[in-house]
Enzyme design. Structure first.
Site, PDB file in Angstrom:
ATOM      1  N   ASP A 174       0.829  -1.198   0.000  1.00 42.86           N
ATOM      2  CA  ASP A 174       0.000   0.000   0.000  1.00 42.86           C
ATOM      3  C   ASP A 174       0.872   1.260   0.000  1.00 42.86           C
ATOM      4  OD1 ASP A 174      -2.311  -1.475   0.006  1.00 42.86           O
ATOM      5  OD2 ASP A 174      -2.621  -1.330   2.166  1.00 42.86           O
ATOM      6  N   MET A 175       0.268   2.369  -0.381  1.00 42.79           N
ATOM      7  CA  MET A 175       0.945   3.667  -0.323  1.00 42.79           C
ATOM      8  C   MET A 175       0.323   4.487   0.804  1.00 42.79           C
ATOM      9  SD  MET A 175       3.464   5.340  -1.660  1.00 42.79           S
ATOM     10  CE  MET A 175       3.737   4.628  -3.287  1.00 42.79           C
ATOM     11  N   ARG A 227      -1.661  -0.255  -8.690  1.00 38.87           N
ATOM     12  CA  ARG A 227      -3.027   0.122  -8.348  1.00 38.87           C
ATOM     13  C   ARG A 227      -3.147   1.647  -8.372  1.00 38.87           C
ATOM     14  NH1 ARG A 227      -3.678  -0.889  -2.545  1.00 38.87           N
ATOM     15  NH2 ARG A 227      -4.249  -3.044  -2.994  1.00 38.87           N
ATOM     16  N   LYS A 237      -7.334   7.619  -6.034  1.00 33.39           N
ATOM     17  CA  LYS A 237      -7.351   9.087  -6.029  1.00 33.39           C
ATOM     18  C   LYS A 237      -6.449   9.659  -4.943  1.00 33.39           C
ATOM     19  CE  LYS A 237     -11.992   9.627  -7.991  1.00 33.39           C
ATOM     20  NZ  LYS A 237     -13.304  10.306  -7.867  1.00 33.39           N
ATOM     21  N   GLY A 238      -6.362   8.992  -3.811  1.00 34.81           N
ATOM     22  CA  GLY A 238      -5.535   9.472  -2.705  1.00 34.81           C
ATOM     23  C   GLY A 238      -6.397   9.925  -1.548  1.00 34.81           C
ATOM     24  N   ALA A 239      -6.127   9.390  -0.349  1.00 33.71           N
ATOM     25  CA  ALA A 239      -6.971   9.658   0.807  1.00 33.71           C
ATOM     26  C   ALA A 239      -6.298  10.519   1.863  1.00 33.71           C
ATOM     27  CB  ALA A 239      -7.400   8.332   1.446  1.00 33.71           C
ATOM     28  N   HIS A 246     -14.345   3.538  -6.154  1.00 34.00           N
ATOM     29  CA  HIS A 246     -15.775   3.269  -6.084  1.00 34.00           C
ATOM     30  C   HIS A 246     -16.561   4.233  -6.955  1.00 34.00           C
ATOM     31  CE1 HIS A 246     -14.097   1.782  -2.230  1.00 34.00           C
ATOM     32  NE2 HIS A 246     -14.851   0.756  -2.509  1.00 34.00           N
ATOM     33  N   ARG A 259     -14.158   4.542   7.773  1.00 31.16           N
ATOM     34  CA  ARG A 259     -15.186   4.117   6.816  1.00 31.16           C
ATOM     35  C   ARG A 259     -16.540   4.718   7.168  1.00 31.16           C
ATOM     36  NH1 ARG A 259     -11.082   2.503   5.157  1.00 31.16           N
ATOM     37  NH2 ARG A 259     -11.340   4.549   4.237  1.00 31.16           N
TER      38      ARG A 259
END
Length: 295
Positions: free
Chosen positions: A107-108, A175, A178-180, A219, A277
């Protein structure tokens, strides 16, 4: 034990509950990306414990014949304690997974981890070349396993276009998300429309230039439709990746035509993940309120 309202987003606290979730997903034609929850460790014992659990997890996946892979976070495997420890730990996990023919996603996290993460990914991907860019040779019925390594890139970072160009000839999967993370404006796009345009542009580049191994982590129906359009134009194989508990009906619909994988988190550090979430969409809050009021 997880409260009932958390079960929508977290598979449980044990590896067995996560693998049971994957088994049910496989019956729906969806692969599983299993993640042991944990991040930003500041002690070596936690790093070693999670690395050991991941090594056991890949053995369990291989023995179960499930369509599944694992996903790890750099700060979970020691990056906050130094790049040397991280490289040693992530290499051990990837090597153990390769021995069992299980794929590993790296993961990033926030922008301070990007260089170390990409450097480790590139070295490991080249070392394990042959396991991937294997999405390029997979059919929609075989998209969640096989040895190899992948990494995540974030469209909101201004540097990502150069990173994606760098990764074009690396034999691993990429993968696109968008970036969180809430990144500074000097290094990241902050406007949602601008991020969407960049995401579409990065997907266009990857579908045109990569020979497979494209994963669309989104999503957003518009971004997924764009990816499908790119797939139809360029013929590049890809998969769609979504979170457990988010747009589950859409996942089933998409899986009827395209490879779909679901991120399946588990572990006793579930609270912070669950609350993220819960608060990111009003629909999730309504779901939780209904669950409480119906008890």
């Amino acid at each position: 034990m997880l409260p009932p309202i958390a079960n929508r987003f977290v598979a449980g606290e044990s590896p067995a509950t996560a693998l049971e979730r994957v088994r049910r997903l496989n019956e729906r034609g969806i692969a599983g990306i299993v993640n042991l929850l944990g991040e930003h460790y500041d002690d070596r014992e936690s790093v070693r414990a999670d690395a050991a659990e991941y090594r056991a997890l890949v053995r369990d996946i291989a023995a179960s014949d499930l369509e599944a892979c694992i996903s790890v976070k750099p700060s979970q495997l020691g990056l906050d304690l130094g790049e040397v420890l991280f490289r040693e730990t992530v290499t051990n996990v990837v090597d153990a997974a390769a021995a069992e023919d299980v794929f590993v996603w790296i993961d990033m996290e926030d922008h301070t981890t990007t260089d170390a993460t990409l450097d480790a990914f590139e070295e490991l991907a080249r070392e394990h070349e042959g396991g991937e860019r294997s999405a390029g040779s997979r059919s929609s019925s075989d998209h969640g396993s096989d040895a190899g390594v992948g990494v995540c890139v974030q469209a909101n970072l201004k540097r990502t276009r150069e990173d994606v160009e760098r990764l074009a000839d690396v034999p691993g999967k990429v993968r696109f998300v968008k970036g969180a993370y809430d990144e500074p404006a000097d290094i990241a796009y902050r406007d949602g429309d601008r991020i969407d345009r960049e995401y579409e542009s990065l997907l266009e580049y990857a579908f045109e230039r990569y020979d497979g191994g494209v994963a669309v982590g989104s999503h957003d129906p518009a971004m997924i439709e764009h990816a499908i359009d790119c797939h139809e134009r360029y013929g590049t194989d890809f998969e769609i990746q979504m979170l457990m508990g988010v747009r589950e009906d859409a996942q089933d619909d998409l899986a009827a035509e395209y490879p779909v994988s679901q991120y399946v988190p588990y572990g006793n550090r579930w609270k912070s993940y669950f609350y993220r979430r819960l608060t990111e969409r009003t629909g999730n809050v309504r779901f939780a309120l209904r669950a409480v009021l119906d008890r």
